[in-house]
Scaffold this motif. Structure first.
Motif, mmCIF file in Angstrom:
data_model
loop_
_atom_site.group_PDB
_atom_site.id
_atom_site.type_symbol
_atom_site.label_atom_id
_atom_site.label_comp_id
_atom_site.label_asym_id
_atom_site.label_seq_id
_atom_site.Cartn_x
_atom_site.Cartn_y
_atom_site.Cartn_z
ATOM 1 N N GLN A 285 -5.714 3.970 8.239
ATOM 2 C CA GLN A 285 -6.555 4.915 8.953
ATOM 3 C C GLN A 285 -5.749 5.485 10.113
ATOM 4 O OE1 GLN A 285 -7.902 1.510 8.686
ATOM 5 N NE2 GLN A 285 -8.510 2.107 6.632
ATOM 6 N N PHE A 286 -5.915 6.796 10.319
ATOM 7 C CA PHE A 286 -5.190 7.514 11.360
ATOM 8 C C PHE A 286 -6.158 8.434 12.104
ATOM 9 C CE2 PHE A 286 -2.235 6.813 7.859
ATOM 10 C CZ PHE A 286 -1.104 6.332 8.493
ATOM 11 N N THR A 287 -5.724 8.870 13.286
ATOM 12 C CA THR A 287 -6.409 9.954 13.986
ATOM 13 C C THR A 287 -5.376 11.022 14.301
ATOM 14 O OG1 THR A 287 -6.075 8.997 16.186
ATOM 15 C CG2 THR A 287 -8.124 8.446 15.042
ATOM 16 N N MET A 288 -5.873 12.255 14.387
ATOM 17 C CA MET A 288 -5.024 13.379 14.735
ATOM 18 C C MET A 288 -5.942 14.426 15.358
ATOM 19 S SD MET A 288 -2.450 15.616 12.285
ATOM 20 C CE MET A 288 -3.687 16.041 11.081
ATOM 21 N N THR A 289 -5.749 14.724 16.601
ATOM 22 C CA THR A 289 -6.613 15.610 17.389
ATOM 23 C C THR A 289 -8.072 15.244 17.147
ATOM 24 O OG1 THR A 289 -6.591 17.415 15.781
ATOM 25 C CG2 THR A 289 -4.899 17.454 17.483
ATOM 26 N N ASP A 290 -8.851 16.126 16.530
ATOM 27 C CA ASP A 290 -10.272 15.866 16.311
ATOM 28 C C ASP A 290 -10.575 15.364 14.901
ATOM 29 O OD1 ASP A 290 -9.617 18.257 15.041
ATOM 30 O OD2 ASP A 290 -11.607 19.118 15.363
ATOM 31 N N MET A 291 -9.578 14.801 14.210
ATOM 32 C CA MET A 291 -9.772 14.367 12.827
ATOM 33 C C MET A 291 -9.514 12.877 12.664
ATOM 34 S SD MET A 291 -8.027 17.319 10.532
ATOM 35 C CE MET A 291 -8.779 18.913 10.386
ATOM 36 N N ASN A 292 -10.279 12.277 11.749
ATOM 37 C CA ASN A 292 -10.010 10.921 11.278
ATOM 38 C C ASN A 292 -9.503 11.049 9.856
ATOM 39 O OD1 ASN A 292 -10.854 9.376 13.557
ATOM 40 N ND2 ASN A 292 -12.963 9.904 13.028
ATOM 41 N N ILE A 293 -8.434 10.316 9.542
ATOM 42 C CA ILE A 293 -7.780 10.434 8.245
ATOM 43 C C ILE A 293 -7.651 9.051 7.638
ATOM 44 C CG2 ILE A 293 -5.637 11.101 7.079
ATOM 45 C CD1 ILE A 293 -5.500 12.866 9.929
ATOM 46 N N ARG A 294 -8.072 8.935 6.386
ATOM 47 C CA ARG A 294 -7.919 7.673 5.652
ATOM 48 C C ARG A 294 -7.000 7.953 4.464
ATOM 49 N NH1 ARG A 294 -9.944 2.651 4.625
ATOM 50 N NH2 ARG A 294 -10.164 2.081 2.457
ATOM 51 N N VAL A 295 -5.941 7.168 4.358
ATOM 52 C CA VAL A 295 -4.988 7.300 3.261
ATOM 53 C C VAL A 295 -5.099 6.038 2.411
ATOM 54 C CG1 VAL A 295 -2.548 7.506 2.635
ATOM 55 C CG2 VAL A 295 -3.434 8.720 4.649
ATOM 56 N N ALA A 296 -5.418 6.218 1.136
ATOM 57 C CA ALA A 296 -5.544 5.097 0.202
ATOM 58 C C ALA A 296 -4.659 5.377 -1.004
ATOM 59 C CB ALA A 296 -6.996 4.923 -0.230
ATOM 60 N N VAL A 297 -3.802 4.422 -1.349
ATOM 61 C CA VAL A 297 -2.903 4.578 -2.499
ATOM 62 C C VAL A 297 -2.940 3.315 -3.355
ATOM 63 C CG1 VAL A 297 -1.343 6.202 -1.360
ATOM 64 C CG2 VAL A 297 -0.892 3.756 -1.197
ATOM 65 N N VAL A 298 -2.625 3.492 -4.631
ATOM 66 C CA VAL A 298 -2.533 2.378 -5.562
ATOM 67 C C VAL A 298 -1.105 2.352 -6.096
ATOM 68 C CG1 VAL A 298 -3.394 1.369 -7.696
ATOM 69 C CG2 VAL A 298 -4.959 2.611 -6.183
ATOM 70 N N PRO A 299 -0.295 1.361 -5.673
ATOM 71 C CA PRO A 299 1.093 1.319 -6.143
ATOM 72 C C PRO A 299 1.210 0.689 -7.528
ATOM 73 C CG PRO A 299 0.699 -0.441 -4.585
ATOM 74 C CD PRO A 299 -0.573 0.353 -4.668
ATOM 75 N N GLU A 300 2.235 1.125 -8.266
ATOM 76 C CA GLU A 300 2.618 0.455 -9.513
ATOM 77 C C GLU A 300 3.348 -0.808 -9.133
ATOM 78 O OE1 GLU A 300 5.127 2.671 -12.153
ATOM 79 O OE2 GLU A 300 3.421 3.614 -13.113
ATOM 80 N N ASN A 301 3.122 -1.869 -9.822
ATOM 81 C CA ASN A 301 3.746 -3.145 -9.468
ATOM 82 C C ASN A 301 5.013 -3.430 -10.256
ATOM 83 O OD1 ASN A 301 1.791 -3.811 -7.562
ATOM 84 N ND2 ASN A 301 0.414 -4.572 -9.142
ATOM 85 N N THR A 302 5.622 -2.430 -10.860
ATOM 86 C CA THR A 302 6.766 -2.668 -11.731
ATOM 87 C C THR A 302 8.110 -2.596 -11.030
ATOM 88 O OG1 THR A 302 6.820 -0.348 -12.374
ATOM 89 C CG2 THR A 302 5.527 -1.845 -13.762
ATOM 90 N N GLN A 303 8.163 -2.093 -9.806
ATOM 91 C CA GLN A 303 9.436 -1.973 -9.113
ATOM 92 C C GLN A 303 9.276 -2.371 -7.661
ATOM 93 O OE1 GLN A 303 11.168 1.868 -9.669
ATOM 94 N NE2 GLN A 303 11.243 1.681 -11.873
#
Length: 177
Positions: free
Chosen positions: A125-143
């Motif tokens: 979770q991040f903030t930037m000026t007047d915004m809240n940002i959520r970054v969600a990723v699903v990594p491959e577990n092969t490398q």
């Protein structure tokens, strides 16, 4: 073949190689040892790739190509759409960037869950000026991180203090140089 023919051929190949690298985002626009500087708003409609036309996405634009320093890793996330613009970049030290209102801005991280490695997490979770940002990723577990790690699915969710919100489906990778 004359010397002039060879010179013209070399110039043509150099221009073609530069165009190909630029089209793939391979040419750095900034020094890898510096934090991305605020980009200047442009007057041309094609130089800034805006992510949408609603109250939230119209404020977000594609990032310029990013380069890693030797020994550095980075997370690159591209929007899942035909032109696949780079929308999020994070360095191995944890610094993350997005383009807001025509300027590259560093995000303030306020929360993390599920470490992938280094300062990279599945959920942030991040903030930037007047915004809240959520970054969600699903990594491959092969490398591993050093070999490159694909992030085939993910999303960036943005909400404003005014109550507007939007979500961007993304895919990406974590790579090291």
């Amino acid at each position: 073949m004359t010397q002039n023919d060879i010179t013209r051929l070399c110039r043509s190949l150099t221009i073609c190689a530069a165009f190909a690298l630029s089209a793939c985002g391979g040419l750095p626009e900034r020094s890898s040892s510096t934090v991305p500087q605020a980009s200047q708003p442009s007057s041309g409609p094609t130089s800034r790739i805006v992510l949408g036309d609603d109250e939230v996405l119209s404020r977000l634009s594609a990032l310029p190509a990013q380069q890693l320093a030797n020994g550095e890793c980075g997370m690159f996330l591209w929007a899942k759409r035909d032109d696949a613009p780079l929308v999020f970049f994070q360095r191995s030290g944890g610094q993350a960037y997005m383009d807001l209102d025509g300027n590259v801005a560093q995000l303030d991280r306020i929360g993390v869950e599920d470490v992938i490695g280094l300062q990279f997490h599945k959920n942030q979770q991040f903030t930037m000026t007047d915004m809240n940002i959520r970054v969600a990723v699903v990594p491959e577990n092969t490398q591993s991180l050093q070999q490159g790690l694909k992030l085939p699915t993910g999303s960036i969710s943005v909400s404003t203090g005014d109550g507007w919100s939007a979500s961007i489906p993304v895919a990406g990778a974590i790579g090291c140089k």
